[in-house]
Motif scaffolding. Structure first.
Motif, mmCIF file in Angstrom:
data_model
loop_
_atom_site.group_PDB
_atom_site.id
_atom_site.type_symbol
_atom_site.label_atom_id
_atom_site.label_comp_id
_atom_site.label_asym_id
_atom_site.label_seq_id
_atom_site.Cartn_x
_atom_site.Cartn_y
_atom_site.Cartn_z
ATOM 1 N N VAL A 1 6.543 -39.406 17.777
ATOM 2 C CA VAL A 1 6.175 -38.041 18.142
ATOM 3 C C VAL A 1 5.666 -37.285 16.917
ATOM 4 O O VAL A 1 6.262 -37.379 15.831
ATOM 5 C CB VAL A 1 7.385 -37.285 18.757
ATOM 6 C CG1 VAL A 1 6.994 -35.856 19.131
ATOM 7 C CG2 VAL A 1 7.924 -38.019 19.979
ATOM 8 N N ASN A 2 4.566 -36.547 17.076
ATOM 9 C CA ASN A 2 4.028 -35.684 16.020
ATOM 10 C C ASN A 2 3.806 -36.438 14.712
ATOM 11 O O ASN A 2 4.146 -35.979 13.635
ATOM 12 C CB ASN A 2 4.942 -34.475 15.796
ATOM 13 C CG ASN A 2 4.243 -33.372 15.002
ATOM 14 O OD1 ASN A 2 3.017 -33.238 15.045
ATOM 15 N ND2 ASN A 2 5.019 -32.583 14.273
ATOM 16 N N GLY A 3 3.241 -37.610 14.815
ATOM 17 C CA GLY A 3 2.844 -38.350 13.628
ATOM 18 C C GLY A 3 3.898 -39.219 12.996
ATOM 19 O O GLY A 3 3.662 -39.788 11.925
ATOM 20 N N ALA A 4 5.065 -39.351 13.603
ATOM 21 C CA ALA A 4 6.113 -40.175 12.993
ATOM 22 C C ALA A 4 7.034 -40.746 14.070
ATOM 23 O O ALA A 4 7.182 -40.174 15.153
ATOM 24 C CB ALA A 4 6.929 -39.359 11.993
ATOM 25 N N GLU A 5 7.667 -41.861 13.728
ATOM 26 C CA GLU A 5 8.653 -42.434 14.642
ATOM 27 C C GLU A 5 9.901 -41.575 14.636
ATOM 28 O O GLU A 5 10.406 -41.186 13.583
ATOM 29 C CB GLU A 5 8.994 -43.862 14.221
ATOM 30 C CG GLU A 5 9.970 -44.539 15.172
ATOM 31 C CD GLU A 5 10.286 -45.977 14.788
ATOM 32 O OE1 GLU A 5 11.430 -46.407 14.996
ATOM 33 O OE2 GLU A 5 9.368 -46.670 14.274
ATOM 34 N N ARG A 6 10.436 -41.284 15.840
ATOM 35 C CA ARG A 6 11.609 -40.413 15.952
ATOM 36 C C ARG A 6 12.840 -41.137 16.481
ATOM 37 O O ARG A 6 13.965 -40.741 16.176
ATOM 38 C CB ARG A 6 11.300 -39.229 16.874
ATOM 39 C CG ARG A 6 10.067 -38.440 16.486
ATOM 40 C CD ARG A 6 10.191 -37.824 15.107
ATOM 41 N NE ARG A 6 9.000 -37.054 14.753
ATOM 42 C CZ ARG A 6 8.827 -36.430 13.592
ATOM 43 N NH1 ARG A 6 9.769 -36.493 12.657
ATOM 44 N NH2 ARG A 6 7.720 -35.769 13.352
ATOM 45 N N LEU A 7 12.624 -42.179 17.295
ATOM 46 C CA LEU A 7 13.764 -42.867 17.893
ATOM 47 C C LEU A 7 13.396 -44.324 18.116
ATOM 48 O O LEU A 7 12.253 -44.633 18.448
ATOM 49 C CB LEU A 7 14.139 -42.209 19.227
ATOM 50 C CG LEU A 7 15.382 -42.717 19.955
ATOM 51 C CD1 LEU A 7 16.061 -41.583 20.703
ATOM 52 C CD2 LEU A 7 15.047 -43.844 20.937
ATOM 53 N N ARG A 8 14.404 -45.199 17.926
ATOM 54 C CA ARG A 8 14.175 -46.629 18.143
ATOM 55 C C ARG A 8 15.403 -47.249 18.805
ATOM 56 O O ARG A 8 16.535 -46.920 18.477
ATOM 57 C CB ARG A 8 13.886 -47.345 16.827
ATOM 58 C CG ARG A 8 13.689 -48.853 16.991
ATOM 59 C CD ARG A 8 13.290 -49.515 15.698
ATOM 60 N NE ARG A 8 11.962 -49.105 15.250
ATOM 61 C CZ ARG A 8 11.031 -49.934 14.780
ATOM 62 N NH1 ARG A 8 11.287 -51.224 14.712
ATOM 63 N NH2 ARG A 8 9.876 -49.474 14.366
ATOM 64 N N ILE A 9 15.139 -48.140 19.749
ATOM 65 C CA ILE A 9 16.186 -48.972 20.339
ATOM 66 C C ILE A 9 15.874 -50.399 19.939
ATOM 67 O O ILE A 9 14.822 -50.936 20.304
ATOM 68 C CB ILE A 9 16.218 -48.847 21.871
ATOM 69 C CG1 ILE A 9 16.384 -47.378 22.287
ATOM 70 C CG2 ILE A 9 17.344 -49.692 22.462
ATOM 71 C CD1 ILE A 9 16.271 -47.153 23.784
#
Length: 211
Positions: A163-171
């Motif tokens: 989101v918005n140019g960057a990774e925010r969450l990962r599973i």
């Protein structure tokens, strides 16, 4: 008929041919040198407007029977047919909408319908998006043509949200969730500016995270 202007007319009114014979047929020969009809293009009257027409494209099946594969009507709508002559993909020209797996025009730019009857998670695969080799990213992007796009992607067995140019969450492949990190070390890892917290699952424990 070839007119004086060089135009080719197939079963035009001036030839005296009936509308049922408006076919352009393509012939080939079998291994036994028998001439067979391998396909045809047929014109007919458009049911919505008798002043317009429909073009049908047929190919011969293994029994040498012409089978309808695609049709384009006078409004620009297109239908594609399966081996049972049932519509399985439809393009609505006026709405610029494509329906896959459905015989009716879609109300959305793209609609994919699956006929699966599974009732458990993962039993009906409606669509698949993938890269061509292990370790290569595959993602779907969402955007408004102004701001940085959001993405949902798959990479090396991990699912991530960007989101918005960057990774925010990962599973990750083990089911661990990382917020603010792409390498969760516990079932839930939360990493933020000036703080890093890791939480492990404990039976009977209710976990609440607040800033």
């Amino acid at each position: 008929r070839i007119t004086s202007g060089g135009a080719i007319k197939i079963a035009s009114a001036s030839t005296g041919a009936s509308s049922a014979s408006n076919d352009l047929k393509f012939y080939g020969t079998t291994s036994g040198s028998v001439q067979v009809n391998q396909g045809l293009i047929k014109s007919s009257t458009w049911a919505t407007n008798s002043n317009a027409g429909v073009l049908e494209f047929h190919t011969a099946n293994t029994s040498n029977a012409p089978t309808l594969r695609m049709a384009i009507d006078g409004g620009g709508d297109c239908q594609w047919y399966n081996t049972s002559a049932a519509v399985k993909m439809a393009w609505d020209a006026s709405a610029s909408a494509l329906g896959i797996g459905t015989s009716t025009n879609s109300a959305y730019p793209l609609e994919v319908v699956d006929a699966g009857t599974g009732t458990t998670a993962g039993s009906n695969r409606v669509a698949q998006f993938r890269s061509t080799a292990s370790g290569r990213d595959a993602h779907i992007a969402f955007g408004d043509n102004v701001n940085a796009s959001a993405r949902i992607g798959y990479l090396s067995s991990d699912l991530y949200f960007y989101v918005n140019g960057a990774e925010r969450l990962r599973i990750d492949s083990a089911g661990s969730v990382g917020i603010g990190t792409d390498s969760p070390s516990d079932k839930l890892s939360v990493v933020g500016t000036g703080q890093s917290r890791a939480y492990s699952s404990v039976a009977g424990t209710l976990l609440t995270v607040e800033d």
